[in-house]
Design a protein around this motif. Structure first.
Motif, PDB file in Angstrom:
ATOM      1  N   ARG A 108       0.830  -1.199   0.000  1.00 27.26           N
ATOM      2  CA  ARG A 108       0.000   0.000   0.000  1.00 27.26           C
ATOM      3  C   ARG A 108       0.870   1.258   0.000  1.00 27.26           C
ATOM      4  NH1 ARG A 108      -2.727   1.186  -2.029  1.00 27.26           N
ATOM      5  NH2 ARG A 108      -3.879   2.705  -0.785  1.00 27.26           N
ATOM      6  N   ILE A 109       1.956   1.220   0.765  1.00 26.34           N
ATOM      7  CA  ILE A 109       2.849   2.375   0.823  1.00 26.34           C
ATOM      8  C   ILE A 109       3.465   2.650  -0.542  1.00 26.34           C
ATOM      9  CG2 ILE A 109       5.086   3.156   1.731  1.00 26.34           C
ATOM     10  CD1 ILE A 109       4.298   1.683   4.375  1.00 26.34           C
ATOM     11  N   ILE A 110       3.973   1.623  -1.193  1.00 22.64           N
ATOM     12  CA  ILE A 110       4.661   1.824  -2.473  1.00 22.64           C
ATOM     13  C   ILE A 110       3.682   2.104  -3.598  1.00 22.64           C
ATOM     14  CG2 ILE A 110       6.220   0.774  -4.153  1.00 22.64           C
ATOM     15  CD1 ILE A 110       7.413   1.707  -1.401  1.00 22.64           C
ATOM     16  N   ALA A 111       2.513   1.494  -3.567  1.00 22.43           N
ATOM     17  CA  ALA A 111       1.503   1.815  -4.581  1.00 22.43           C
ATOM     18  C   ALA A 111       1.122   3.290  -4.504  1.00 22.43           C
ATOM     19  CB  ALA A 111       0.269   0.931  -4.398  1.00 22.43           C
ATOM     20  N   ALA A 237       7.368   8.755   4.625  1.00 22.27           N
ATOM     21  CA  ALA A 237       7.996   9.783   3.781  1.00 22.27           C
ATOM     22  C   ALA A 237       7.985   9.385   2.314  1.00 22.27           C
ATOM     23  CB  ALA A 237       9.421  10.048   4.251  1.00 22.27           C
ATOM     24  N   ASP A 238       8.106   8.089   2.004  1.00 14.05           N
ATOM     25  CA  ASP A 238       8.048   7.656   0.612  1.00 14.05           C
ATOM     26  C   ASP A 238       6.734   8.053  -0.041  1.00 14.05           C
ATOM     27  OD1 ASP A 238      10.566   6.585   0.378  1.00 14.05           O
ATOM     28  OD2 ASP A 238       9.954   4.508   0.721  1.00 14.05           O
ATOM     29  N   ILE A 239       5.659   8.041   0.726  1.00 16.36           N
ATOM     30  CA  ILE A 239       4.353   8.440   0.203  1.00 16.36           C
ATOM     31  C   ILE A 239       4.321   9.927  -0.101  1.00 16.36           C
ATOM     32  CG2 ILE A 239       1.885   8.628   0.753  1.00 16.36           C
ATOM     33  CD1 ILE A 239       2.278   6.203   2.639  1.00 16.36           C
ATOM     34  N   PHE A 240       4.921  10.724   0.792  1.00 23.26           N
ATOM     35  CA  PHE A 240       4.745  12.173   0.724  1.00 23.26           C
ATOM     36  C   PHE A 240       5.873  12.928   0.020  1.00 23.26           C
ATOM     37  CE2 PHE A 240       1.656  11.031   3.942  1.00 23.26           C
ATOM     38  CZ  PHE A 240       0.590  11.834   3.591  1.00 23.26           C
ATOM     39  N   ALA A 326      -3.406   4.596   2.504  1.00 26.90           N
ATOM     40  CA  ALA A 326      -2.185   5.338   2.186  1.00 26.90           C
ATOM     41  C   ALA A 326      -2.548   6.448   1.210  1.00 26.90           C
ATOM     42  CB  ALA A 326      -1.143   4.405   1.575  1.00 26.90           C
ATOM     43  N   THR A 327      -2.037   7.650   1.440  1.00 30.70           N
ATOM     44  CA  THR A 327      -2.494   8.833   0.722  1.00 30.70           C
ATOM     45  C   THR A 327      -2.083   8.812  -0.749  1.00 30.70           C
ATOM     46  OG1 THR A 327      -2.320  10.107   2.763  1.00 30.70           O
ATOM     47  CG2 THR A 327      -2.476  11.361   0.688  1.00 30.70           C
ATOM     48  N   GLU A 328      -3.087   8.745  -1.610  1.00 33.90           N
ATOM     49  CA  GLU A 328      -2.877   8.886  -3.045  1.00 33.90           C
ATOM     50  C   GLU A 328      -3.497  10.217  -3.473  1.00 33.90           C
ATOM     51  OE1 GLU A 328      -4.295   5.530  -5.235  1.00 33.90           O
ATOM     52  OE2 GLU A 328      -2.773   4.180  -4.413  1.00 33.90           O
ATOM     53  N   ARG A 329      -2.692  11.053  -4.081  1.00 31.65           N
ATOM     54  CA  ARG A 329      -3.152  12.407  -4.418  1.00 31.65           C
ATOM     55  C   ARG A 329      -4.343  12.336  -5.361  1.00 31.65           C
ATOM     56  NH1 ARG A 329       0.468  17.729  -5.116  1.00 31.65           N
ATOM     57  NH2 ARG A 329      -1.182  19.154  -5.678  1.00 31.65           N
TER      58      ARG A 329
END
Length: 331
Positions: A108-111, A237-240, A326-329
């Motif tokens: 989820r984080i990497i997606a 941090a990888d997400i953001f 997980a935050t997806e813009r």
């Protein structure tokens, strides 16, 4: 109300003065800081401080992020937890030890990370750039995330995505800025120096957000627990990074808020000057304060709150197995 961060650039002393912090700089200036009004304290200069100052920060739950010589990130002083839950930490570690659950969280984080990279590229693809092939590559890599069999394979997909994503930077960035390739230890040129500094700021933003929960920042899912960094902060941090670090970098360069005069070459690489760092931080803090309508919360939230919301969603997933958002813009 989300409280702002406070940055100290001057060299000097940080002391407690009753219920406030007193900053005495080497050039003879004195400033009093109301601790109730800040979310986190960033020390960029050569600052000395004592246990009384740390005690006051601790009482108010304020983390201190320390940047050393030439603003290399050195570490963070985290106050005592206001949210303590042995049950949460136990379940966090159990999720790490469960190979399937760990992989699902890391996926989820990497997606989300690759999605946010792709949104950035799509933004510039619609503005006189041609990124069709890169967009297709990133989409294919995002789809591969769900079929990865283990963490090592997932790391390979993430590394490939980030490498290809960075290939688009040289076309996005206004001349004479040129990333060429990602080099950060030490940064080899101006674009790398800027990106490294912004990545460090994103990381500390995530450290502060995690500290407001009962989660242990040293137990991550994508990154292996280590001695030097908080691996859960690296995960978030990888997400953001695409949302915070990369978009701030593009704005600063393309709006010509920075020039090569804001950098200096040292024996160990290229670094921002003090003026350059102040310019970057002003834009970064403005970005944290920006708001967007959140579809699940049905209200406007700041970018800083988005980071906090992401961490809370992960905590809820760990405790109750509810889906981790997980935050997806989307904006």
């Amino acid at each position: 109300m989300v409280k702002p961060n406070h940055h100290v650039f001057a060299d000097g002393d940080l002391r407690r003065n009753e219920s406030t912090l007193r900053i005495d700089t080497l050039d003879g200036r004195t400033k009093h800081l109301q601790v109730e009004s800040i979310d986190a304290l960033y020390l960029h200069g050569q600052i000395t401080f004592n246990t009384r100052a740390l005690g006051l920060l601790n009482e108010h739950g304020i983390p201190v992020h320390v940047f050393g010589w030439k603003d290399y990130y050195r570490g963070s002083y985290l106050p005592k937890r206001t949210h303590v839950s042995g049950n949460t930490v136990v379940k966090q570690v159990r999720a790490y030890d469960d190979t399937e659950r760990r992989l699902q969280i890391a996926q989820r984080i990497i997606a989300a990370s690759i999605h946010n990279m792709r949104v950035n590229i799509r933004y510039y693809d619609q503005r006189d750039h041609e990124f069709t092939d890169l967009l297709e590559e990133l989409q294919a890599l995002k789809e591969r995330v769900e079929t990865t069999a283990d963490i090592e394979e997932l790391r390979g997909v993430e590394a490939t995505a980030r490498k290809r994503y960075y290939r688009g930077f040289d076309e996005i960035l206004r001349d004479p800025f040129d990333l060429t390739k990602r080099e950060y230890n030490p940064p080899s040129n101006e674009a790398n120096a800027l990106l490294s500094f912004l990545n460090a700021m994103t990381y500390t933003t995530c450290v502060s957000a995690i500290r407001k929960t009962a989660l242990d920042p040293s137990v991550g899912y994508m990154h292996e627990p280590g001695e030097r960094r908080y691996t859960l902060s690296l995960d978030i941090a990888d997400i953001f990074k695409p949302i915070l670090a990369d978009r701030v970098m593009f704005r600063l360069v393309n709006r010509q808020q920075l020039s090569f005069d804001d950098f200096e070459d040292e024996l160990d690489g290229c670094l921002l000057t003090e003026h350059g760092r102040q310019t970057v931080l002003e834009e970064y803090e403005r970005t944290l304060d920006r708001t967007v309508n959140h579809p699940r919360l049905n209200r406007n939230v700041s970018y800083k709150t988005l980071v906090q919301t992401d961490v809370y969603s992960l905590k809820k997933h760990i405790l109750t197995r509810e889906p981790y958002h997980a935050t997806e813009r989307w904006w």
